[in-house]
Scaffold this active site. Structure first.
Site, PDB file in Angstrom:
ATOM      1  N   ASN A 175       0.800  -1.233   0.000  1.00 21.45           N
ATOM      2  CA  ASN A 175       0.000   0.000   0.000  1.00 21.45           C
ATOM      3  C   ASN A 175       0.836   1.289   0.000  1.00 21.45           C
ATOM      4  OD1 ASN A 175       0.683  -0.339   2.701  1.00 21.45           O
ATOM      5  ND2 ASN A 175      -1.292   0.338   3.457  1.00 21.45           N
ATOM      6  N   GLU A 208       4.651  -4.269  12.032  1.00 20.33           N
ATOM      7  CA  GLU A 208       3.718  -3.147  11.850  1.00 20.33           C
ATOM      8  C   GLU A 208       2.508  -3.719  11.129  1.00 20.33           C
ATOM      9  OE1 GLU A 208       4.429   0.214  12.564  1.00 20.33           O
ATOM     10  OE2 GLU A 208       6.175  -0.571  13.592  1.00 20.33           O
ATOM     11  N   CYS A 235      -3.205   1.755   6.684  1.00 11.16           N
ATOM     12  CA  CYS A 235      -3.348   1.126   7.999  1.00 11.16           C
ATOM     13  C   CYS A 235      -3.926   2.070   9.038  1.00 11.16           C
ATOM     14  CB  CYS A 235      -1.999   0.602   8.477  1.00 11.16           C
ATOM     15  SG  CYS A 235      -0.751   1.898   8.626  1.00 11.16           S
TER      16      CYS A 235
HETATM   17  P1  NAD Z   1       0.270  -9.031   3.526  1.00 11.23           P
HETATM   18  O1  NAD Z   1       0.408  -9.473   4.932  1.00 11.23           O
HETATM   19  O2  NAD Z   1      -0.639  -9.775   2.635  1.00 11.23           O
HETATM   20  O3  NAD Z   1       1.693  -9.034   2.768  1.00 11.23           O
HETATM   21  C1  NAD Z   1       2.771  -8.240   3.214  1.00 11.23           C
HETATM   22  C2  NAD Z   1       4.070  -8.868   2.764  1.00 11.23           C
HETATM   23  O4  NAD Z   1       4.246 -10.119   3.425  1.00 11.23           O
HETATM   24  C3  NAD Z   1       4.171  -9.157   1.260  1.00 11.23           C
HETATM   25  O5  NAD Z   1       5.469  -8.826   0.827  1.00 11.23           O
HETATM   26  C4  NAD Z   1       3.947 -10.660   1.197  1.00 11.23           C
HETATM   27  O6  NAD Z   1       4.561 -11.257   0.083  1.00 11.23           O
HETATM   28  C5  NAD Z   1       4.618 -11.094   2.478  1.00 11.23           C
HETATM   29  N1  NAD Z   1       4.187 -12.401   2.992  1.00 11.23           N
HETATM   30  C6  NAD Z   1       2.982 -12.994   2.854  1.00 11.23           C
HETATM   31  N2  NAD Z   1       2.980 -14.191   3.474  1.00 11.23           N
HETATM   32  C7  NAD Z   1       4.217 -14.353   4.011  1.00 11.23           C
HETATM   33  C8  NAD Z   1       4.832 -15.371   4.773  1.00 11.23           C
HETATM   34  N3  NAD Z   1       4.176 -16.478   5.119  1.00 11.23           N
HETATM   35  N4  NAD Z   1       6.108 -15.201   5.163  1.00 11.23           N
HETATM   36  C9  NAD Z   1       6.783 -14.078   4.851  1.00 11.23           C
HETATM   37  N5  NAD Z   1       6.259 -13.080   4.128  1.00 11.23           N
HETATM   38  C10 NAD Z   1       4.982 -13.206   3.710  1.00 11.23           C
HETATM   39  O7  NAD Z   1      -0.119  -7.485   3.625  1.00 11.23           O
HETATM   40  P2  NAD Z   1      -0.521  -6.528   2.430  1.00 11.23           P
HETATM   41  O8  NAD Z   1      -1.857  -6.957   1.936  1.00 11.23           O
HETATM   42  O9  NAD Z   1       0.616  -6.365   1.500  1.00 11.23           O
HETATM   43  O10 NAD Z   1      -0.660  -5.118   3.196  1.00 11.23           O
HETATM   44  C11 NAD Z   1      -1.842  -4.689   3.785  1.00 11.23           C
HETATM   45  C12 NAD Z   1      -1.776  -4.850   5.290  1.00 11.23           C
HETATM   46  O11 NAD Z   1      -0.644  -4.146   5.791  1.00 11.23           O
HETATM   47  C13 NAD Z   1      -2.976  -4.232   5.985  1.00 11.23           C
HETATM   48  O12 NAD Z   1      -3.408  -5.076   7.016  1.00 11.23           O
HETATM   49  C14 NAD Z   1      -2.423  -2.940   6.564  1.00 11.23           C
HETATM   50  O13 NAD Z   1      -3.120  -2.454   7.674  1.00 11.23           O
HETATM   51  C15 NAD Z   1      -1.025  -3.331   6.890  1.00 11.23           C
HETATM   52  N6  NAD Z   1      -0.140  -2.160   6.976  1.00 11.23           N
HETATM   53  C16 NAD Z   1       0.304  -1.764   8.199  1.00 11.23           C
HETATM   54  C17 NAD Z   1       1.122  -0.633   8.315  1.00 11.23           C
HETATM   55  C18 NAD Z   1       1.627  -0.178   9.661  1.00 11.23           C
HETATM   56  O14 NAD Z   1       2.509   0.678   9.668  1.00 11.23           O
HETATM   57  N7  NAD Z   1       1.148  -0.713  10.773  1.00 11.23           N
HETATM   58  C19 NAD Z   1       1.489   0.076   7.168  1.00 11.23           C
HETATM   59  C20 NAD Z   1       1.023  -0.359   5.927  1.00 11.23           C
HETATM   60  C21 NAD Z   1       0.210  -1.493   5.849  1.00 11.23           C
END
Ligand code: NAD
Length: 478
Positions: free
Chosen positions: A151, A249, A283
């Protein structure tokens, strides 16, 4: 076919190909944009080994020299800003103005973290023993694995890389498979600087492939992850056998409280902007509203008009938009299902409420739902789309209690002209951040962190920086 770029991993200052490829598509029209490599165990191994080999030499450099490299990279980012912003728009569906903000903020963030070079500090502690000196040193952890979401894909590179590098760590980044192009282009810019080999590496691939190989590897000293709660939990499990340090995060379900004495127009403008920015896929943007009964009808009328006026479409062809598409089919299906369930559970659609008819992209109408209640899924689960559920409350105490009744604890906001109410809310809201009379966009000198399932540790500022260090206490007897 031939004009579609196939990217390569960036390992030890070299571009390395892979047999397994993953397609990257434009979420606004489903066009194929590029192919990226999927790192298997062997490539992950090479990247971690390169980062390990580089780390001691990197940490031995004076921090001010390390800062110089970050500044070089920031300058490269600025010089390429329009091109990078365009990539972010095309692969992530982000409107051009926001993509430009993201690129410039990323360059500023690299510069900001470079400024810490002369401010990294340890402590001298008072001893109980005569003639003893106690020094608390701060040292780099070693090799960081940075796993990024889609995002804010470009900014998140810097949010992980800059504090890691300035404190003397090296890093292996894995961008999201949804938005990896900007990260591979960033790697090309890094390759044009003098950054020593192995300090910064990028491996491409999916979560189940490259992500899982990285996070279960014993050679990683810190996993710095931004993404969903579910993935965060899986990463904790993968890290457990190695007791790898974690910085997580995760998601949010930010409540916005609107009291009867609020400047309603300000609240409407801020909450609408926060729900529409990046198509609601942020987020820390308002995910649920608690409005005081006395002003509820007026507020709902105003915010429904504001949301309905949202200009949306394909940002890769139209520049003057408030929002683009959702990231993928799964995101669109989730939003549509959550709205349907909310309506079945008694919510009323005031505006929107359906998938938008905009060609092949993943577009959803800006939506306001009234009559929501605490137990509804729409008030409890992260929506990540342009849908605003509203619940009426009788007073501030009820609003705070309902806001805190959540498995998420990232950010929160309150709209009021009453200083005491704002202070009470700041004291009683159990969240990592509270915005008073404004919405999301944290400062780089703040500390972005959540309570409950929103994460472990945080990012930005002094506290975020020191997450990339460990302490080492030295007891020296004269
Ligand atoms: P996601 O968890 O689907 O994926 C994030 C990353 O993790 C990707 O690079 C993905 O390939 C990787 N991933 C997936 N499964 C994995 C595994 N088993 N092992 C290691 N890596 C793995 O998240 P998304 O859909 O890309 O992002 C959206 C989410 O992120 C929302 O929940 C949002 O709230 C959160 N977010 C949080 C913050 C914060 O600062 N707290 C900031 C931005 C987004």
């Amino acid at each position: 076919m031939s004009d579609i770029t196939t990217y390569q991993h960036y390992i030890d200052n070299a571009f390395v190909g892979s047999d397994n490829l993953v397609e990257v598509r434009n979420p606004a029209n489903a066009d194929l944009l590029a192919r990226i490599p999927e790192a298997g165990n062997e490539q992950v191994e090479r990247a971690i080994a390169a980062a390990r080999a580089a780390q001691k030499g990197w940490a031995a450099k004076p921090a001010i020299e390390r800062a110089g490299y970050l500044r070089q990279i920031a300058a490269k980012v600025r010089a390429n800003a329009p091109r990078l912003a365009r990539i972010i728009t095309v692969e992530g569906g982000k409107v051009p103005a926001l993509a430009e903000v993201e690129v410039n903020f990323t360059a500023d963030y690299l510069d900001y973290m470079a400024e810490w070079a002369r401010r990294l500090e340890g402590e001298v502690l008072t001893s109980d023993r005569a003639g003893e000196h106690i020094f608390l040193l701060r040292k780099p952890l070693g090799v960081v694995a940075g796993i990024l979401p889609w995002n804010f894909p470009f900014f998140l590179i810097a949010r992980k890389m800059a504090p890691a590098l300035i404190t003397g760590n090296t890093i292996v980044i894995k961008p999201s498979e949804e938005t990896p192009i900007n990260c591979f282009e960033f790697a090309k810019l890094v390759a044009e600087t003098d950054l020593p080999r192995g300090v910064f590496n990028v491996v491409g691939g999916t979560g189940a492939g490259a992500g899982s190989a990285l996070t279960s590897h014993a050679g990683v000293d810190l996993i710095s992850f931004t993404g969903s709660v579910g993935t965060g939990s899986r990463i904790m499990a993968a890290a457990a056998p190695n007791i790898t340090k974690l910085n997580l995060e995760l998601g949010g379900k930010a409540p916005a409280i609107v009291l009867a004495d609020a400047d309603l127009d300000l609240a409407v403008t801020a909450i609408t902007a926060s729900r529409v920015i990046n198509t609601g896929q942020v987020c820390n943007c308002a995910e649920r509203v608690y409005v005081e009964r006395k002003v509820a009808d007026q507020f709902i009328d105003k915010i429904a008009s504001a949301m309905a006026a949202t200009r949306y479409g394909d940002p890769s062809v139209e520049s003057d938009l408030d929002m683009g598409p959702l990231i993928n089919q799964a995101g669109l299906d989730k939003v549509a299902q959550m709205v349907r369930t909310a309506v079945e559970q008694g919510a009323q659609v005031i505006t929107g409420g359906a998938v938008a008819d905009k060609g092949k992209g993943f577009h959803y109408q800006p939506t306001v739902l009234a009559g929501c209640a605490t137990d509804m899924e729409i008030m409890r689960k992260e929506i990540f789309g342009p849908v605003l559920p509203i619940q009426i409350v009788d007073d501030l105490d009820e609003a705070i209690a309902r806001a805190n009744d959540s498995e998420y604890g990232l950010t929160s906001s309150i709209y009021t002209r009453n200083l005491s109410a704002a202070l009470k809310a700041s004291r009683e809201l159990d969240f990592g951040e509270t915005y008073i009379n404004r919405e999301n966009f944290e400062a780089m000198q703040g500390f972005h962190a959540g309570t409950r399932k929103s994460g472990i540790g945080g990012a930005d500022g002094k506290h975020g920086l020191y997450e990339y260090t460990h302490t080492h206490v030295v007891y020296a007897q004269e």
